[in-house]
Design an enzyme around this catalytic site. Sequence first.
Site, PDB file in Angstrom:
ATOM      1  N   LEU A  45      44.738 -14.406 -13.201  1.00  0.00           N
ATOM      2  CA  LEU A  45      44.895 -14.916 -14.298  1.00  0.00           C
ATOM      3  C   LEU A  45      45.189 -13.839 -15.383  1.00  0.00           C
ATOM      4  O   LEU A  45      44.271 -12.921 -15.558  1.00  0.00           O
ATOM      5  CB  LEU A  45      43.932 -15.772 -14.869  1.00  0.00           C
ATOM      6  CG  LEU A  45      43.486 -17.072 -14.099  1.00  0.00           C
ATOM      7  CD1 LEU A  45      42.304 -17.419 -14.354  1.00  0.00           C
ATOM      8  CD2 LEU A  45      44.463 -18.008 -13.998  1.00  0.00           C
ATOM      9  N   CYS A  46      46.286 -13.618 -16.141  1.00  0.00           N
ATOM     10  CA  CYS A  46      46.341 -12.948 -17.404  1.00  0.00           C
ATOM     11  C   CYS A  46      47.210 -13.443 -18.303  1.00  0.00           C
ATOM     12  O   CYS A  46      47.369 -14.558 -18.128  1.00  0.00           O
ATOM     13  CB  CYS A  46      47.039 -11.271 -17.023  1.00  0.00           C
ATOM     14  SG  CYS A  46      48.692 -11.587 -16.177  1.00  0.00           S
ATOM     15  N   GLY A  47      47.792 -12.803 -19.394  1.00  0.00           N
ATOM     16  CA  GLY A  47      48.240 -13.576 -20.484  1.00  0.00           C
ATOM     17  C   GLY A  47      49.782 -14.142 -20.020  1.00  0.00           C
ATOM     18  O   GLY A  47      49.774 -15.422 -20.176  1.00  0.00           O
TER      19      GLY A  47
END
Length: 160
Positions: free
Chosen positions: A72-74
């Site tokens: 999960l990242c932006g």
Amino acid sequence: MDEGGAILRVAIGADHGGLALKQAVVDRIELLGHSVLDFGAGRLDVEDDYPDYAVRVSRAVNAGVADRGVLLCGSGVGMVLAANRIPGVRACLCHDIYSASQGVSDDGMNVLCLGGRVIGPALAAELVEVFLATRFRDEPRFTRRLDKLRALEDRPDAGA
Ligand code: RB5
């Protein structure tokens, strides 16, 4: 459990852009009866870097310590770029249910990447559920394509 009734070991990692989604994803994985290998972040650090989490999760998948990974990242994009540099990892950004399932069944996706600034926790949990429920379809056309991907990993100039 997945569609074959197996309990999976799922490695998870999130940078500051994805951290807000992480708990919802962990909760769903555990609710489904799978086990979670948490590679952080354990707290918000706006200076942390997505490749660090991508590498930890991807190496766990490559080493067989984890069956699947979730990153999960932006946007989810950076995690895809970093994770696919680790051999044996097939990481994709899927924000729709069809791709989260078909990516596994047809393409052997083993790491799902999501964008914490793009989707919310309910959709993230659904996507992860579908991703984990689906198995690769061991059919000649799918294994042939996977073999071609593996050949490219060994020799980037291989193929047509
Ligand atoms: C971090 O600010 C952001 O760039 C990262 O989480 C991700 O979106 C990169 O693809």
